[in-house]
Design a protein around this motif. Structure first.
Motif, short mmCIF file in Angstrom:
data_model
loop_
_atom_site.label_atom_id
_atom_site.label_comp_id
_atom_site.label_asym_id
_atom_site.label_seq_id
_atom_site.Cartn_x
_atom_site.Cartn_y
_atom_site.Cartn_z
N ALA A 1 2.87 8.71 1.29
CA ALA A 1 2.46 7.77 2.24
C ALA A 1 3.70 7.26 2.88
N ILE A 2 3.60 6.79 4.26
CA ILE A 2 4.74 6.37 4.97
C ILE A 2 3.97 5.14 5.85
N GLN A 3 4.61 4.22 6.23
CA GLN A 3 4.19 3.30 6.96
C GLN A 3 5.00 3.01 8.37
N LEU A 4 4.11 3.25 9.52
CA LEU A 4 4.86 2.80 10.94
C LEU A 4 4.37 1.18 11.21
N GLU A 5 5.61 0.59 11.51
CA GLU A 5 5.59 -0.53 12.22
C GLU A 5 5.67 -0.69 13.62
N LEU A 6 4.86 -0.50 14.45
CA LEU A 6 5.06 -0.33 15.86
C LEU A 6 5.20 -1.58 16.73
N ILE B 1 0.70 -1.25 0.17
CA ILE B 1 -0.18 -0.11 0.11
C ILE B 1 0.69 1.24 -0.04
N THR B 2 1.88 1.23 0.80
CA THR B 2 2.89 2.42 1.07
C THR B 2 3.51 2.65 -0.53
N ARG B 3 3.89 1.45 -1.03
CA ARG B 3 4.51 1.89 -2.37
C ARG B 3 3.68 2.07 -3.42
N ALA B 4 2.41 1.64 -3.44
CA ALA B 4 1.63 1.62 -4.57
C ALA B 4 0.91 3.09 -4.51
N PHE B 5 0.79 3.68 -3.20
CA PHE B 5 -0.20 4.89 -3.24
C PHE B 5 0.71 6.17 -2.93
#
Length: 268
Positions: free
Chosen positions: A218-223, A205-209
């Motif tokens: 777009a940024i992803q946070l893996e907590l 999703i981050t890479r596509a959007f």
């Protein structure tokens, strides 16, 4: 509200997506799964509860009903690996993170069943993502997407030792502007640890959007779930959560401020 996801509409140019927050499994799928599979142990637990403050801040929030074991909304529908050469989970996972089987023998999903799941669950969520990001951009001129994830602090299948607490990914700089990642890196995370584009660089999703040249960031946070859960019991720890939530709230506010500034500049 849809049959397969919930969209909470907001008033600021930020969408928070929680693609692994869903816990449900359709009955026909559950009956061919193992007991381990029905536990949905690899859920990004309690994301909606942890980010409950974001609604009052005006963020759009998107959450699926069904679990990642049904279909992983953060994977390429064509089955392309996120991390070539590394251990990856499938579009429709057949093993848990600990490699235990999710399906009874001979009951793993067929290609036809996977195609049906893409149609019934993957496509509606991604259409909601696309239309919401487009609506935000149309109104504000820019749109920011936060992919909110969590994971156990120790998962030998994917990484050695203990995972850092805050794991940001922006596809090695491709999914958002340099200014946005600088803003996030510059926040105070102490006493928690933070890394950017380490083991996790952002999922499908981050890479596509993430299309910063088109005003979509777009940024992803893996907590790490160690920061807010009793990991072994898979239960919410209110004391821990209250300690990490101010850091998450500061993060969300920074994203909203960044998005609003971009929007203002785009209109000027």
């Amino acid at each position: 509200m849809s049959d397969s996801y919930t969209l909470i509409k907001g008033s600021v140019p930020l969408l928070i997506s929680m693609p692994h927050n869903g816990e449900a499994i359709p009955a026909d799928i559950a009956e061919v799964m193992t007991a381990k599979g029905r536990e949905v142990a690899d859920t990004d637990w309690y994301m909606d509860r942890l980010y409950a403050f974001a609604k009052a801040l005006g963020a759009y929030i998107l959450m699926p009903k069904y679990n990642r074991y049904v279909i992983d909304l953060n994977r390429d529908p064509d089955g392309v690996d996120l991390y070539p050469g590394a251990n990856n989970t499938e579009l429709c996972p057949t093993t848990a993170f600990d490699l235990s089987p999710l399906y009874k023998e001979g009951c793993a999903p067929t290609s036809e069943q996977i195609t049906e799941r893409v149609k019934n669950y993957w496509q509606p969520y991604h259409q909601a993502l696309k239309s919401t990001m487009q609506a935000i951009k149309a109104e504000f001129g820019q749109a920011v997407l936060l992919e909110a994830h969590s994971i156990q602090s120790h998962v030998p299948r994917f990484f050695q030792g203990q995972l850092p607490d805050f794991n940001f990914g922006n596809a090695d700089g491709k999914s958002c502007s340099p200014e946005l990642i600088s803003t996030l890196v510059g926040l105070d995370y102490a006493p928690y640890t933070m890394v950017c584009n380490g083991r996790f660089k952002g999922g499908y999703i981050t890479r596509a959007f993430g299309q910063p040249d088109n005003g979509l960031h777009a940024i992803q946070l893996e907590l790490s779930q160690f920061t807010y859960m009793n990991e072994q019991a898979m239960t919410y720890n209110e004391t821990l959560a209250m300690q990490v939530q101010p850091k998450l709230e500061a993060l969300v506010k920074a994203l909203i401020t960044f998005a609003a500034t971009l929007s203002k500049n785009a209109k000027d």
